[in-house]
Design a protein around this motif. Structure first.
Motif: not given
Length: 198
Positions: A14-17, A66-70, A170-175, A185-188
């Motif tokens: 998810w960080a990669y995406l 979810e990975l396929v969707r994103w 508590f998870g990656s990625p977190s900003y 990454q869906d909270r960007l």
């Protein structure tokens, strides 16, 4: 100056995406982007997280959906189950920290390491793999791998990991911006809005 503390695992699909979009958002808002690689298994152990391999079949299957969707939405390819999936990320993290100590830009290096795992199916716990990745972005692999093994870098890595927990991560990625955690990454989009409001 605005600052985003970016806590992430060097094994995080998810960080990669999200990395490229994060860089664009930070640049647009003229915000400093503080890269902070963490030991996510340690974070999980202290915040109630469960490693992917230990999750139920249903949760593992939904992650792939979810990975396929994103990937389709973003036009980015990843292999949801690469050959070397989530190996020990300590050396890769320490390489990034060594690059940070050397004043090098981290976006390209971090993304190249993640790309090696999730697209090229390489073992990022292997020095040979990391050497090739470092060289591919134009940095000195011998120097960074040497520095990655120093006690100063190891201490920094432990510090980032403990800082993450203290910040509520508590998870990656977190900003983290202004003390507020944006997980995933869906909270960007929400991070972008928060930066715009200030």
């Amino acid at each position: 100056m605005k600052r985003i503390d970016y806590y992430y695992w060097l094994n995080s699909d998810w960080a990669y995406l999200g990395n490229d979009r994060l860089e664009e958002i930070a640049a647009r808002h003229r915000a400093e982007l503080n890269y902070l690689p963490v030991d996510l298994p340690y974070v999980y152990a202290h915040t109630g997280g469960v490693l992917l391999s230990q999750r139920s079949v249903e949760r593992q299957a939904y992650r792939e959906t979810e990975l396929v969707r994103w990937c389709k939405k973003l036009g980015i390819h990843v292999n949801p189950t690469p050959r070397f999936m989530c190996p020990n990320g300590d050396l890769a993290s320490c390489v990034v920290i060594a690059a940070k100590f050397a004043g090098l830009k981290l976006a390209t290096l971090s993304q190249a390491i993640l790309h090696a795992e999730w697209v090229e199916e390489q073992d990022i716990s292997c020095e040979t793999t990391l050497s090739r990745v470092i060289d591919s972005v134009g940095y000195d692999s011998a120097s960074l791998l040497r520095d990655a093994g120093t006690s100063d870098v190891a201490a920094e890595y432990r510090s980032y990991t403990k800082q993450a927990i203290a910040a509520g991560v508590f998870g990656s990625p977190s900003y983290v911006f202004n003390g507020e955690v944006f997980w995933g990454q869906d909270r960007l989009e929400f991070l972008d809005a928060a930066l715009a409001e200030q």
